[in-house]
Design a protein around this motif. Structure first.
Motif, PDB file in Angstrom:
ATOM      1  N   ARG A   1       0.979  -1.005  -0.006  1.00  0.00           N
ATOM      2  CA  ARG A   1       0.128  -0.091  -0.119  1.00  0.00           C
ATOM      3  C   ARG A   1       0.757   1.180  -0.082  1.00  0.00           C
ATOM      4  NH1 ARG A   1      -4.371   0.224   4.936  1.00  0.00           N
ATOM      5  NH2 ARG A   1      -4.929   1.886   3.531  1.00  0.00           N
ATOM      6  N   THR A   2       1.653   1.438   0.493  1.00  0.00           N
ATOM      7  CA  THR A   2       3.062   1.881   0.682  1.00  0.00           C
ATOM      8  C   THR A   2       3.580   2.696  -0.338  1.00  0.00           C
ATOM      9  OG1 THR A   2       3.494   2.526   3.266  1.00  0.00           O
ATOM     10  CG2 THR A   2       5.206   3.351   2.033  1.00  0.00           C
ATOM     11  N   VAL A   3       3.787   1.388  -1.142  1.00  0.00           N
ATOM     12  CA  VAL A   3       4.913   1.334  -2.200  1.00  0.00           C
ATOM     13  C   VAL A   3       3.752   1.967  -3.595  1.00  0.00           C
ATOM     14  CG1 VAL A   3       5.740   0.152  -4.434  1.00  0.00           C
ATOM     15  CG2 VAL A   3       6.394  -0.213  -2.196  1.00  0.00           C
ATOM     16  N   GLN A   4       2.193   1.611  -3.478  1.00  0.00           N
ATOM     17  CA  GLN A   4       1.679   1.836  -4.603  1.00  0.00           C
ATOM     18  C   GLN A   4       1.173   3.594  -4.770  1.00  0.00           C
ATOM     19  OE1 GLN A   4      -2.284   0.220  -3.756  1.00  0.00           O
ATOM     20  NE2 GLN A   4      -2.899   0.331  -6.383  1.00  0.00           N
ATOM     21  N   PHE A   5       1.393   3.546  -3.011  1.00  0.00           N
ATOM     22  CA  PHE A   5       0.404   5.414  -2.762  1.00  0.00           C
ATOM     23  C   PHE A   5       1.085   6.715  -3.627  1.00  0.00           C
ATOM     24  CE2 PHE A   5       1.473   8.807   0.201  1.00  0.00           C
ATOM     25  CZ  PHE A   5       0.522   9.104  -0.269  1.00  0.00           C
ATOM     26  N   LEU A   6       2.799   5.919  -2.984  1.00  0.00           N
ATOM     27  CA  LEU A   6       4.885   6.945  -3.620  1.00  0.00           C
ATOM     28  C   LEU A   6       4.419   6.820  -4.856  1.00  0.00           C
ATOM     29  CD1 LEU A   6       6.710   6.492  -0.760  1.00  0.00           C
ATOM     30  CD2 LEU A   6       5.716   7.826  -0.968  1.00  0.00           C
ATOM     31  N   LEU A   7       4.233   5.126  -5.601  1.00  0.00           N
ATOM     32  CA  LEU A   7       4.489   5.199  -6.757  1.00  0.00           C
ATOM     33  C   LEU A   7       3.066   6.757  -7.541  1.00  0.00           C
ATOM     34  CD1 LEU A   7       6.140   1.880  -7.750  1.00  0.00           C
ATOM     35  CD2 LEU A   7       7.571   4.364  -7.171  1.00  0.00           C
ATOM     36  N   GLU A   8       2.158   6.027  -7.340  1.00  0.00           N
ATOM     37  CA  GLU A   8       0.830   6.431  -7.763  1.00  0.00           C
ATOM     38  C   GLU A   8       1.348   7.994  -8.233  1.00  0.00           C
ATOM     39  OE1 GLU A   8      -3.052   4.724  -6.040  1.00  0.00           O
ATOM     40  OE2 GLU A   8      -2.116   3.121  -7.501  1.00  0.00           O
ATOM     41  N   ASN A   9       1.648   8.678  -6.808  1.00  0.00           N
ATOM     42  CA  ASN A   9       1.273   9.942  -6.318  1.00  0.00           C
ATOM     43  C   ASN A   9       2.237  10.844  -6.811  1.00  0.00           C
ATOM     44  OD1 ASN A   9      -1.724  10.410  -5.160  1.00  0.00           O
ATOM     45  ND2 ASN A   9      -0.408   9.108  -3.951  1.00  0.00           N
ATOM     46  N   VAL A  10       3.579   9.998  -6.894  1.00  0.00           N
ATOM     47  CA  VAL A  10       4.863  10.792  -7.487  1.00  0.00           C
ATOM     48  C   VAL A  10       5.239  10.963  -9.525  1.00  0.00           C
ATOM     49  CG1 VAL A  10       7.215  10.484  -8.026  1.00  0.00           C
ATOM     50  CG2 VAL A  10       6.396  10.270  -6.127  1.00  0.00           C
ATOM     51  N   VAL A  11       3.887   9.842 -10.072  1.00  0.00           N
ATOM     52  CA  VAL A  11       3.638  10.370 -11.399  1.00  0.00           C
ATOM     53  C   VAL A  11       2.827  10.869 -11.759  1.00  0.00           C
ATOM     54  CG1 VAL A  11       4.421   7.494 -11.921  1.00  0.00           C
ATOM     55  CG2 VAL A  11       2.272   8.122 -10.972  1.00  0.00           C
ATOM     56  N   PHE A  12       1.971  11.560 -10.932  1.00  0.00           N
ATOM     57  CA  PHE A  12       1.725  12.761 -11.900  1.00  0.00           C
ATOM     58  C   PHE A  12       2.119  14.041 -11.207  1.00  0.00           C
ATOM     59  CE2 PHE A  12      -2.213   9.784 -10.515  1.00  0.00           C
ATOM     60  CZ  PHE A  12      -2.762   9.726 -11.997  1.00  0.00           C
ATOM     61  N   LEU A  13       2.574  14.272 -10.277  1.00  0.00           N
ATOM     62  CA  LEU A  13       3.924  15.698  -9.508  1.00  0.00           C
ATOM     63  C   LEU A  13       4.698  15.194 -10.642  1.00  0.00           C
ATOM     64  CD1 LEU A  13       4.444  17.525  -8.211  1.00  0.00           C
ATOM     65  CD2 LEU A  13       6.056  16.378  -6.773  1.00  0.00           C
ATOM     66  N   LEU A  14       4.767  13.749 -11.796  1.00  0.00           N
ATOM     67  CA  LEU A  14       5.603  14.395 -12.699  1.00  0.00           C
ATOM     68  C   LEU A  14       5.772  14.498 -14.013  1.00  0.00           C
ATOM     69  CD1 LEU A  14       8.050  10.938 -11.615  1.00  0.00           C
ATOM     70  CD2 LEU A  14       9.232  13.112 -12.066  1.00  0.00           C
ATOM     71  N   ILE A  15       4.238  14.200 -14.171  1.00  0.00           N
ATOM     72  CA  ILE A  15       3.306  14.630 -15.446  1.00  0.00           C
ATOM     73  C   ILE A  15       3.175  15.898 -15.977  1.00  0.00           C
ATOM     74  CG2 ILE A  15       0.973  14.475 -16.822  1.00  0.00           C
ATOM     75  CD1 ILE A  15       0.172  12.102 -15.697  1.00  0.00           C
ATOM     76  N   GLY A  16       3.124  17.242 -13.896  1.00  0.00           N
ATOM     77  CA  GLY A  16       3.124  18.705 -14.541  1.00  0.00           C
ATOM     78  C   GLY A  16       4.563  18.877 -14.517  1.00  0.00           C
ATOM     79  N   LEU A  17       5.666  18.678 -13.913  1.00  0.00           N
ATOM     80  CA  LEU A  17       7.096  18.946 -14.547  1.00  0.00           C
ATOM     81  C   LEU A  17       7.776  19.025 -15.281  1.00  0.00           C
ATOM     82  CD1 LEU A  17       7.939  17.315 -10.690  1.00  0.00           C
ATOM     83  CD2 LEU A  17       7.792  20.406 -11.502  1.00  0.00           C
ATOM     84  N   GLN A  18       7.256  18.055 -16.305  1.00  0.00           N
ATOM     85  CA  GLN A  18       7.494  17.472 -18.009  1.00  0.00           C
ATOM     86  C   GLN A  18       6.813  18.731 -19.029  1.00  0.00           C
ATOM     87  OE1 GLN A  18       9.184  15.263 -18.006  1.00  0.00           O
ATOM     88  NE2 GLN A  18       8.801  15.176 -16.442  1.00  0.00           N
TER      89      GLN A  18
END
Length: 616
Positions: A266-283
């Motif tokens: 659950r921790t791994v999924q939470f971090l990865l899911e939300n990090v990728v959305f932040l990365l989308i904006g940073l592109q």
């Protein structure tokens, strides 16, 4: 050092933004994308380059695996037809529709490049959709279908993209396309089954939760990489392995191992899911800089992006409602149109789309424009669908998961489990076993079952049930025990290993006192009829006697108290439940053999057959 600081900053922003969004009941994916877009133009913010290999190999396998191990195999099989229609049929349809639109509106672009963009934008990211679904209380079948779609649609999209890129460089026959799909599905499925079987066999022999968790973190990569090496689908391999391991986990692992694995994933999924959305904006800044080299005017770019976004959204709507027409034509199919409406509007795109866009070769015609269009599809669908999907669900009045049905199923299941446990106790007990130990085991079993039945009567006049009182009092006792433990730690009167072992025991018992969180949308009002959990002749023939009793007639006569009330459907006798001290409803059955009772609590209509042990 700089890389470590950047990663720490990335995670810290994710945690901060997600926490604020949850507190304000906003959509975390939308907030993270918005913050990323703004941050990308702030001077001094590091350029987080979204490497496609990092996403497709580093992030995608664990995300898929985390979802697959939680997906019930039964539900996956039960919904295999709509899942296949969305994850394969819709991906191919979207690829063709968007490819044709791109070929029409982008000057000088070959059709193969249009199909490549179509494959890029085809797979929705159900992470955002299911996050909205759970927040507003969607029907569970819709959530299961969206999760199943997200498990397999990336495979079809990546195979389509690979084929389209090959077509840009030269001709590709229909036989080659079909062969790629067969190899992707067959090779990926075979590797996934092999890894899933091997992982299950290995985990059966592991008793250390730490070793088990460490191996579980490796499994998605052990499935993905070999499948890709033989030109199969790593996505299919990870999904198959995850489904097998998830199905076998309750049989293989000890309780502590299951708790550790569940929390870690659950921790791994939470971090990865939300990090990728932040990365989308940073592109965004990088994309804008690249498209600035294009000779197309701004109005033309806006038209292209709007056209691709509209084609992507409309393709899903047309396909889903077309599938609905075919599905509802089958005998016995009664899926409401509102379900199809919600599924058609749950097409938010995510990081896989953007990563796939960067996979496009540098010599692809109008590559910068295609990448910009892909980002607009991601941001546009997250914004449009993410903001309007909750309102659509509420407007269509879709039924949320029924708390009455859930509570009734839980009580019936725990009753059967309790009966099985007590029966096994009677089989294995020995004459030398201390009677007080047997009584303690029986009381513990009865407490768990009674607690579930008490939970059905939350609308009764009882302010606190016995199970509630037990949890409250035991929690206070554990707090006092923990204070003594911490005092011993501070004074150094006990070894650290002893302290940790005792603390783990306290933590496990405290976790057992907590009831699982209810799903959003499941208000705790048991005023809806629960679905029938079973039936028998006694339940079908039970009457409906009238009574004006104001409480348990035996308790009123004896001067004792009750927790919840039960009505005998044979004679109208009102007695108290098994959580009550005197258990008069059960005693009435033993005295009269009247088989069926009904809850006599406000808003409840479930029944129980003493003879057959069936709730209805």
């Amino acid at each position: 050092m700089i890389v470590a600081v950047e990663l720490a900053a990335l995670v810290a922003v994710v945690l901060l933004v997600t926490g604020i969004a949850q507190r304000l009941n906003w959509s975390p994916p939308l907030c993270l994308v918005a913050i990323g877009v703004l941050a990308s133009f702030v001077p001094g913010v590091p350029d987080y380059h979204l490497d496609p290999e990092v996403v497709l190999i580093g992030l995608l396998p664990p995300l898929l695996y985390a979802t697959a191990i939680r997906t019930p195999l039964y539900d996956f099989r039960a919904n295999r037809v709509p899942i296949a229609a969305l994850s394969v049929g819709l991906v191919v349809f979207t690829t063709l529709v968007v490819g044709w639109v791109v070929w029409l509106i982008v000057p000088g672009i070959p059709l193969a490049a249009g199909f490549a963009l179509g494959a890029v934008v085809a797979p929705p990211d159900a992470v955002a959709a299911t996050a909205v679904a759970r927040r507003v209380g969607m029907p569970r079948r819709i959530v299961r279908i969206l999760e199943g779609e997200s498990l397999l649609n990336d495979a079809a999209a990546l195979v389509s993209l690979r084929t389209a890129i090959a077509a840009i460089a030269g001709a590709v026959s229909i036989w080659e396309v079909g062969g790629d799909f067969l190899l992707a599905a067959g090779g990926g499925g075979a590797v996934g089954a092999l890894i899933g079987w091997g992982a299950s066999t290995l985990r059966r022999r592991l008793t250390d939760p730490v070793m088990d968790t460490a191996w579980s973190l490796v499994i998605p990569f052990l499935a993905y990489l070999p499948a890709e090496a033989i030109h199969g689908s790593g996505v299919v391999a990870v999904v198959v392995a995850g489904l097998i391991v998830g199905h076998q986990t309750p049989k293989l692992l000890s309780g502590p191992s299951r708790l550790a694995s569940r929390l870690n994933w659950r921790t791994v999924q939470f971090l990865l899911e939300n990090v990728v959305f932040l990365l989308i904006g940073l592109q965004v800044r990088r994309i804008v800089e690249e498209v600035g080299d294009s000779r197309l005017p701004a109005w033309s770019l806006a038209l292209i992006c709007a056209g691709v976004l509209a084609a992507t959204i409309l393709a899903r709507i047309v396909w889903v409602f077309g599938y609905g027409l075919v599905a509802r034509a089958r005998p016995g199919e009664r899926t409401p149109w509102s379900y199809f409406a919600v599924i058609s509007w749950a097409g938010m795109r995510g990081v896989v789309t953007l990563a796939a866009a960067f996979v496009l070769p540098d010599d692809t015609p109008q590559r910068a424009v295609l990448v910009l269009a892909a980002f607009v599809v991601v941001a546009g669908t997250l914004l449009l669908h993410g903001m309007t999907l909750p309102g659509l669900v509420r407007r269509l009045s879709l039924p949320p998961p029924n708390p009455a049905e859930d509570a009734l199923q839980e009580a019936a299941l725990l009753h059967d489990m309790t009966s099985a446990g007590l029966a096994r106790l009677e089989e294995i007990r020995r004459p030398a076993d201390p009677p007080e130990v047997i009584d303690r085991l029986r009381d513990k079993q009865s407490y768990r079952s009674d607690s579930a039945w008490e939970n059905l009567g939350r609308l009764s006049a009882v302010e606190e049930t016995p199970s509630d009182a037990y949890r409250r009092l035991r929690a206070e006792m554990l707090a006092a025990e923990r204070d003594v433990l911490l005092t011993a730690r501070d004074r150094g009167t006990a070894d650290d290993e002893v302290l940790r072992r005792v603390m783990e025991g306290l933590d496990i018992e405290e976790s057992l006192l907590e009831r699982p969180e209810e799903e959003p949308g499941m208000e705790r009002e048991l005023d809806t009829p629960a679905a029938t959990a079973g039936t028998c002749d006694h339940l079908e023939q039970a009457g409906a006697p009238e009574t004006d009793a104001q409480g348990c007639v035996d308790c009123l006569r004896e001067g004792s108290s009750w927790v919840h009330l039960r009505l005998c459907l044979e004679c109208g006798h009102v007695g108290c439940c098994d959580s009550s001290p005197r258990k008069h409803a059960t005693q009435h059955f033993h005295d009269t053999r009247h088989p069926v009772i009904r809850s006599y609590e406000p808003g409840e209509n479930w029944r129980w057959c003493f003879v057959d042990g069936i709730v209805g």
